[in-house]
Design a protein around this motif. Structure first.
Motif, short mmCIF file in Angstrom:
data_model
loop_
_atom_site.label_atom_id
_atom_site.label_comp_id
_atom_site.label_asym_id
_atom_site.label_seq_id
_atom_site.Cartn_x
_atom_site.Cartn_y
_atom_site.Cartn_z
N SER A 82 0.83 -1.21 0.00
CA SER A 82 0.00 0.00 0.00
C SER A 82 0.86 1.26 0.00
O SER A 82 1.94 1.29 0.61
CB SER A 82 -0.93 0.00 1.22
N SER A 83 0.38 2.25 -0.71
CA SER A 83 0.96 3.61 -0.72
C SER A 83 2.41 3.68 -1.18
O SER A 83 3.16 4.56 -0.71
CB SER A 83 0.85 4.23 0.68
N LYS A 86 2.26 2.90 -6.68
CA LYS A 86 1.80 2.09 -7.83
C LYS A 86 0.95 2.92 -8.79
O LYS A 86 1.17 2.92 -9.99
CB LYS A 86 0.94 0.90 -7.34
N SER A 104 -7.44 -0.65 -9.71
CA SER A 104 -8.36 -1.68 -9.18
C SER A 104 -8.66 -1.44 -7.70
O SER A 104 -9.73 -1.79 -7.21
CB SER A 104 -7.78 -3.08 -9.39
N GLY A 105 -7.72 -0.80 -6.98
CA GLY A 105 -7.96 -0.51 -5.56
C GLY A 105 -9.15 0.43 -5.39
O GLY A 105 -9.90 0.33 -4.41
N TYR A 108 -12.31 -1.58 -4.99
CA TYR A 108 -12.53 -2.13 -3.64
C TYR A 108 -12.90 -1.01 -2.67
O TYR A 108 -13.73 -1.18 -1.77
CB TYR A 108 -11.27 -2.88 -3.16
N ARG A 109 -12.30 0.17 -2.88
CA ARG A 109 -12.63 1.32 -2.03
C ARG A 109 -14.08 1.75 -2.24
O ARG A 109 -14.77 2.13 -1.29
CB ARG A 109 -11.68 2.49 -2.34
N SER A 175 -9.51 -3.29 3.48
CA SER A 175 -8.85 -4.60 3.34
C SER A 175 -9.74 -5.76 3.80
O SER A 175 -9.76 -6.81 3.14
CB SER A 175 -7.49 -4.60 4.04
N ALA A 178 -11.96 -6.52 1.04
CA ALA A 178 -11.24 -7.17 -0.06
C ALA A 178 -10.89 -8.63 0.23
O ALA A 178 -10.36 -9.32 -0.63
CB ALA A 178 -9.98 -6.37 -0.40
N ARG A 184 -14.45 -10.11 -4.52
CA ARG A 184 -13.31 -10.24 -5.43
C ARG A 184 -13.75 -10.82 -6.78
O ARG A 184 -13.34 -10.36 -7.83
CB ARG A 184 -12.20 -11.13 -4.83
N ARG A 205 -3.29 -5.47 -6.24
CA ARG A 205 -2.59 -6.44 -5.40
C ARG A 205 -2.46 -7.81 -6.07
O ARG A 205 -1.56 -8.57 -5.77
CB ARG A 205 -3.35 -6.65 -4.07
N ASP A 206 -3.42 -8.12 -6.95
CA ASP A 206 -3.49 -9.46 -7.54
C ASP A 206 -3.55 -9.39 -9.07
O ASP A 206 -4.04 -10.31 -9.71
CB ASP A 206 -4.75 -10.18 -7.03
N ARG A 232 1.97 9.10 2.03
CA ARG A 232 0.51 9.22 2.15
C ARG A 232 0.14 10.40 3.06
O ARG A 232 -0.81 11.13 2.80
CB ARG A 232 -0.05 7.90 2.72
N ARG A 255 -2.96 -2.97 6.62
CA ARG A 255 -3.49 -3.40 5.32
C ARG A 255 -2.54 -4.40 4.66
O ARG A 255 -2.97 -5.37 4.06
CB ARG A 255 -3.70 -2.19 4.41
N ASP A 259 -3.75 -7.96 3.55
CA ASP A 259 -3.66 -8.26 2.11
C ASP A 259 -2.78 -9.49 1.84
O ASP A 259 -3.05 -10.27 0.93
CB ASP A 259 -3.11 -7.05 1.33
N ARG A 262 -4.69 -12.95 3.44
CA ARG A 262 -6.05 -13.41 3.11
C ARG A 262 -5.99 -14.69 2.27
O ARG A 262 -4.98 -14.98 1.60
CB ARG A 262 -6.83 -12.30 2.40
N1 CDP Z 1 -6.34 -5.63 -6.81
C1 CDP Z 1 -6.58 -5.20 -5.58
C2 CDP Z 1 -6.54 -3.83 -5.27
C3 CDP Z 1 -6.82 -3.43 -4.00
N2 CDP Z 1 -7.14 -4.35 -3.06
C4 CDP Z 1 -7.53 -3.96 -1.70
O1 CDP Z 1 -7.96 -2.62 -1.70
C5 CDP Z 1 -7.17 -1.86 -0.79
C6 CDP Z 1 -7.02 -0.45 -1.32
O2 CDP Z 1 -6.22 -0.53 -2.50
P1 CDP Z 1 -5.45 0.73 -3.05
O3 CDP Z 1 -4.69 0.29 -4.25
O4 CDP Z 1 -6.37 1.88 -3.20
O5 CDP Z 1 -4.49 1.03 -1.87
P2 CDP Z 1 -3.35 2.11 -1.78
O6 CDP Z 1 -2.10 1.32 -1.85
O7 CDP Z 1 -3.51 3.03 -2.96
O8 CDP Z 1 -3.56 2.78 -0.49
C7 CDP Z 1 -5.91 -2.64 -0.58
O9 CDP Z 1 -5.30 -2.40 0.69
C8 CDP Z 1 -6.39 -4.06 -0.71
O10 CDP Z 1 -6.94 -4.52 0.52
C9 CDP Z 1 -7.13 -5.69 -3.37
O11 CDP Z 1 -7.38 -6.51 -2.50
N3 CDP Z 1 -6.86 -6.09 -4.63
#
Ligand code: CDP
Ligand code: ADP
Length: 299
Positions: A82-83, A86, A104-105, A108-109, A175, A178, A184, A205-206, A232, A255, A259, A262
């Motif tokens: 996270s943060s 990316k 993609s995050g 989930y948000r 999280s 997610a 998912r 993440r995936d 952040r 997170r 992440d 899981r």
């Molecule tokens: N492909 C993804 C993207 C996000 N996520 C989940 O969504 C949350 C938020 O993603 P984000 O990319 O906005 O997080 P940041 O790294 O930008 O804070 C992550 O901490 C994961 O729990 C996920 O499980 N799979």
């Protein structure tokens, strides 16, 4: 099933594919018909009725870096902690090469924001999973391009929620959401649909492990937790949002823990992903590094 779709657009419209699962429409400029100025994908799926709408105006922007004719149109997956930067890297690259960018995050948000606004978290923060399962059909996530920045803004049921999904409250609840398999499944299906034609940069993440396991370029980004929390923190402060460095650091570490641990599609580096620790890189340096990776992968 019978679906009527009424679209009002200033330009010739062509339905390029229509199956029982999706409709794909391209919109052309009246004068120059070489490339579509917008592409709209509508997924029809009884188990995943989340609709997606992505006006692909990026295609009509002139990329800074001229992608050579002979270069392959590829899929680029950017995963990591996270943060760590990316989405900054993914956006910069997509703009540079004229690819679609999907965060993609943000999806989930957006589901998390829906749960907050519809009282789907119990008093101790537990998710009302059965109710969310029933409501998943009512959650419509889409992206609209910001005409000024040319970057996608996340919409939830038609409302722009780009700022609201970035708060620490959403970050602290996303999280656990997610980890839910049915969430998912619904989102991954949409992400795969969006990337069907390649020419996409997606971060998450995936992406390299589950969404696009065959992506031609996979990057796994990391940086130290302290540096990530500081980035952040600076971002939230710059936006005028109240923020505590300690709370952010705790959120970032928590997170990462959820992440990575899981059951469904945990965060991990794909075997064929390139590892990048950008702790001591500037935004410009990481952008240049990524463009070089793209040039190599798209040869
Ligand atoms: N492909 C993804 C993207 C996000 N996520 C989940 O969504 C949350 C938020 O993603 P984000 O990319 O906005 O997080 P940041 O790294 O930008 O804070 C992550 O901490 C994961 O729990 C996920 O499980 N799979
Ligand atoms: N190399 C870097 N150096 C300093 N700040 C960075 C760097 N890369 C990204 N940032 C900043 O860090 C913050 C988090 O970046 P972001 O791209 O949102 O991360 P992620 O998508 O991994 O959560 C943003 O404010 C961004 O501008």
């Amino acid at each position: 099933m019978c679906i009527s779709l009424w679209i009002y657009l200033r330009g010739p419209v062509q339905i390029v594919a229509c199956t029982t699962e999706s409709i794909r429409i391209e919109v052309y400029n009246r004068t120059a018909n070489a490339k579509p100025i917008a592409r709209i994908y509508v997924s029809i799926n009884s188990t995943c009725p989340l609709l997606d709408f992505y006006p692909e105006k990026l295609l009509s922007l002139k990329p800074n870096y001229k992608v050579q004719e002979k270069m392959k149109k590829i899929t680029i997956a950017i995963d990591g902690f996270s943060s760590c930067g990316k989405s900054t890297m993914a956006k910069d690259l997509a703009k540079e090469i004229g690819y679609i960018y999907i965060d993609s995050g943000a999806m989930y948000r957006a589901v998390t924001l829906y749960c907050i606004e519809h009282n789907l978290f119990g008093p101790d923060g537990e998710i009302k999973t059965d109710e969310l399962k029933q409501d998943i059909d009512k959650i419509h996530i889409s992206f609209r391009l910001d005409p000024v920045t040319s970057l996608p803004r996340t919409c939830l049921n038609g409302n722009d929620v780009e700022e609201r999904i970035r708060t620490l409250e959403v970050s602290s609840k996303v999280s656990p959401i997610a980890t839910l398999g049915f969430v998912r499944e619904a989102l991954v299906r949409q992400q795969q649909e969006l990337g069907k034609e390649k020419g996409i940069v997606m971060d998450g993440r995936d992406i390299g492990t589950t969404v696009f396991p065959d992506a031609e370029l996979k990057i796994f980004v990391t940086a130290s937790p302290a540096i990530r929390a500081q980035r952040r923190y600076d971002e939230l402060r710059a936006k005028g949002q109240p923020a505590s460095y300690e709370d952010i650091l705790h959120n970032v570490e928590e997170r990462d823990r959820i992440d990575q641990s899981r059951e469904v599609s945990p965060l991990r580096k794909a075997d064929d992903a390139i590892l990048l620790d950008n702790s001591h890189m500037t935004i410009t340096e990481q952008k240049e590094w990524l463009i070089n990776q793209f040039k190599r992968a798209a040869q």
